[in-house]
Design an enzyme around this catalytic site. Sequence first.
Site, PDB file in Angstrom:
ATOM      1  CB  THR A   1      10.559  -9.782 -12.479  1.00  0.00           C
ATOM      2  OG1 THR A   1      11.400  -9.763 -13.368  1.00  0.00           O
ATOM      3  CG2 THR A   1       9.782 -11.088 -12.838  1.00  0.00           C
TER       4      THR A   1
ATOM      5  CD  GLN B   1      -6.823  -0.120   8.082  1.00  0.00           C
ATOM      6  OE1 GLN B   1      -7.481  -0.951   8.593  1.00  0.00           O
ATOM      7  NE2 GLN B   1      -5.389  -0.136   8.256  1.00  0.00           N
TER       8      GLN B   1
ATOM      9  CB  CYS C   1       3.198   7.340  19.555  1.00  0.00           C
ATOM     10  SG  CYS C   1       3.628   7.939  18.062  1.00  0.00           S
TER      11      CYS C   1
ATOM     12  CB  SER D   1      -1.892  -3.030   1.440  1.00  0.00           C
ATOM     13  OG  SER D   1      -1.081  -3.934   2.146  1.00  0.00           O
TER      14      SER D   1
ATOM     15  CG  ASN E   1      -4.078   3.774   9.768  1.00  0.00           C
ATOM     16  OD1 ASN E   1      -4.556   5.020   9.240  1.00  0.00           O
ATOM     17  ND2 ASN E   1      -2.757   3.807  10.445  1.00  0.00           N
TER      18      ASN E   1
ATOM     19  CG  HIS F   1      -0.391  -6.685   4.770  1.00  0.00           C
ATOM     20  ND1 HIS F   1      -0.518  -6.378   6.218  1.00  0.00           N
ATOM     21  CD2 HIS F   1       0.067  -5.813   4.179  1.00  0.00           C
ATOM     22  CE1 HIS F   1      -0.103  -4.972   6.391  1.00  0.00           C
ATOM     23  NE2 HIS F   1       0.534  -4.394   5.157  1.00  0.00           N
TER      24      HIS F   1
ATOM     25  N   GLY G   1       0.837  -1.241  -0.093  1.00  0.00           N
ATOM     26  CA  GLY G   1       0.037   0.080  -0.018  1.00  0.00           C
ATOM     27  C   GLY G   1       0.572   1.453  -0.118  1.00  0.00           C
TER      28      GLY G   1
HETATM   29  N1  PLP Z   1      -2.247   3.140   4.444  1.00  0.00           N
HETATM   30  C1  PLP Z   1      -3.051   2.976   5.476  1.00  0.00           C
HETATM   31  C2  PLP Z   1      -4.310   3.438   5.840  1.00  0.00           C
HETATM   32  C3  PLP Z   1      -2.635   1.649   6.267  1.00  0.00           C
HETATM   33  O1  PLP Z   1      -3.484   1.434   7.428  1.00  0.00           O
HETATM   34  C4  PLP Z   1      -1.500   1.035   6.009  1.00  0.00           C
HETATM   35  C5  PLP Z   1      -0.820   0.170   6.621  1.00  0.00           C
HETATM   36  O2  PLP Z   1      -1.026  -0.002   7.861  1.00  0.00           O
HETATM   37  C6  PLP Z   1      -0.546   1.572   4.848  1.00  0.00           C
HETATM   38  C7  PLP Z   1      -1.160   2.558   3.950  1.00  0.00           C
HETATM   39  C8  PLP Z   1       0.648   0.849   4.189  1.00  0.00           C
HETATM   40  O3  PLP Z   1       0.391  -0.310   3.654  1.00  0.00           O
HETATM   41  P1  PLP Z   1       1.513  -1.531   3.405  1.00  0.00           P
HETATM   42  O4  PLP Z   1       1.822  -1.875   4.961  1.00  0.00           O
HETATM   43  O5  PLP Z   1       1.246  -2.409   2.573  1.00  0.00           O
HETATM   44  O6  PLP Z   1       2.712  -0.579   2.992  1.00  0.00           O
END
Ligand code: PLP
Length: 387
Positions: free
Chosen positions: A242, A184, A330, A204, A156, A206, A73
């Site tokens: 690739t 998210q 934090c 993203s 997040n 995962h 992401g």
């Molecule tokens: N943007 C948001 C809102 C996220 O919560 C996260 C991951 O915590 C990311 C971007 C970054 O994603 P990645 O871990 O795949 O780089």
Amino acid sequence: MTHRIIYLDHSATTPVSASVLAAMMPYFSEHFGNASGIYSQGRRAKQALEEARATVASVLHCHDDEIIFTSCGSESDNMVLRGVAWTAPQTGRRRHLIISVVEHKAVIVTARQLAQLFDFDLTILPVDGYGRVDPDALRQAIRPDTILISIMAANNEVGTLQPIAELSAIARDHGIPFHTDAVQTPGHLPIDVDAWGVDALALSGHKFYGPKGVGVAYVRRGLGLLPAQTGGGHEGKRRAGTENVAGIVGLATALQEADELRPQEVPRLQALRDRLLAALPDLIPNTRISGHPQQRLPHHASFLFADIEIQGVLMGLDMAGIAASSGSACTSAAQAPSAVLTAMGVDASAAAGHLRLSLGRSTTAADIDTVLDVLPPLVARLRLIST
Ligand code: PLP
């Protein structure tokens, strides 16, 4: 006997689902070919890649050629911000960027770097006490030289949803491209790039039961994007390297699965989550919900406990077999408070007591009962020790 972990950090990452893993496996050793090869293994990989692209495009309601596979992401956000910004000198004098103060660091740090090193002007929009951007503030921030607006779909840390369609309509009225970090949202919100009115979007793998190390950037046809990663002609000459075929197959399978499970998972998780939101402020004195009470991700609960540092709570929960987080890097008053909470008007000592519980497919009603049993006495004990 091994103890079952109650995993409540699905906003941080999710396990790879069994069907996703099964879909990926053949592409590690059996169909290992390079998707650029003209022999059969290469063609097999290429076919899987293009099928995955079509799957992702159908979930997002866009064209196949608008999907770029990335490594995460963060890369997708970087690609869009830099890629659009770097086309600016070629398209005129337009050199102003707008983001919000609650963006993920992948957006904030990238935008700041463009401002500091590449001479862009940057406007960072404030948020209200719930973490929402005011559409009027966006209207007022727009300038004749604004080249991109980037506002996340869902936060997040506090789970708050932004009024994306309303914000993107303002951008469209002014002819300005609109990017949203939607990392998210899969499995929790229906994603439709036209209904959302966005020109670019980041995902993203995962975060929705797919593998780590693979992401998506949706880029609308016609949006100028200078490739940030150059080399071979992969991904329509927009992202050299690739292709991670196994990861991409996994991401596409996971996205489709998350979208198919959404109608049953959203009400289930929302009901479980609502029990936390309703009960914890009553069971734990001096507790408030962070983020918006309704306009929030359905699986996301977050709280501000007064007079406590959340690190101790997280360790206590871990000892009780519950995995949770503060939602940001934090976790103590000694560290800089979360920029998101600060922007929402939360002071540093209150921000130090921030807890995020993000539910997922494995979460049961019994898990919520356990949290409601364990958390109140834990917070009470820790408050007593720290006074
Ligand atoms: N943007 C948001 C809102 C996220 O919560 C996260 C991951 O915590 C990311 C971007 C970054 O994603 P990645 O871990 O795949 O780089």
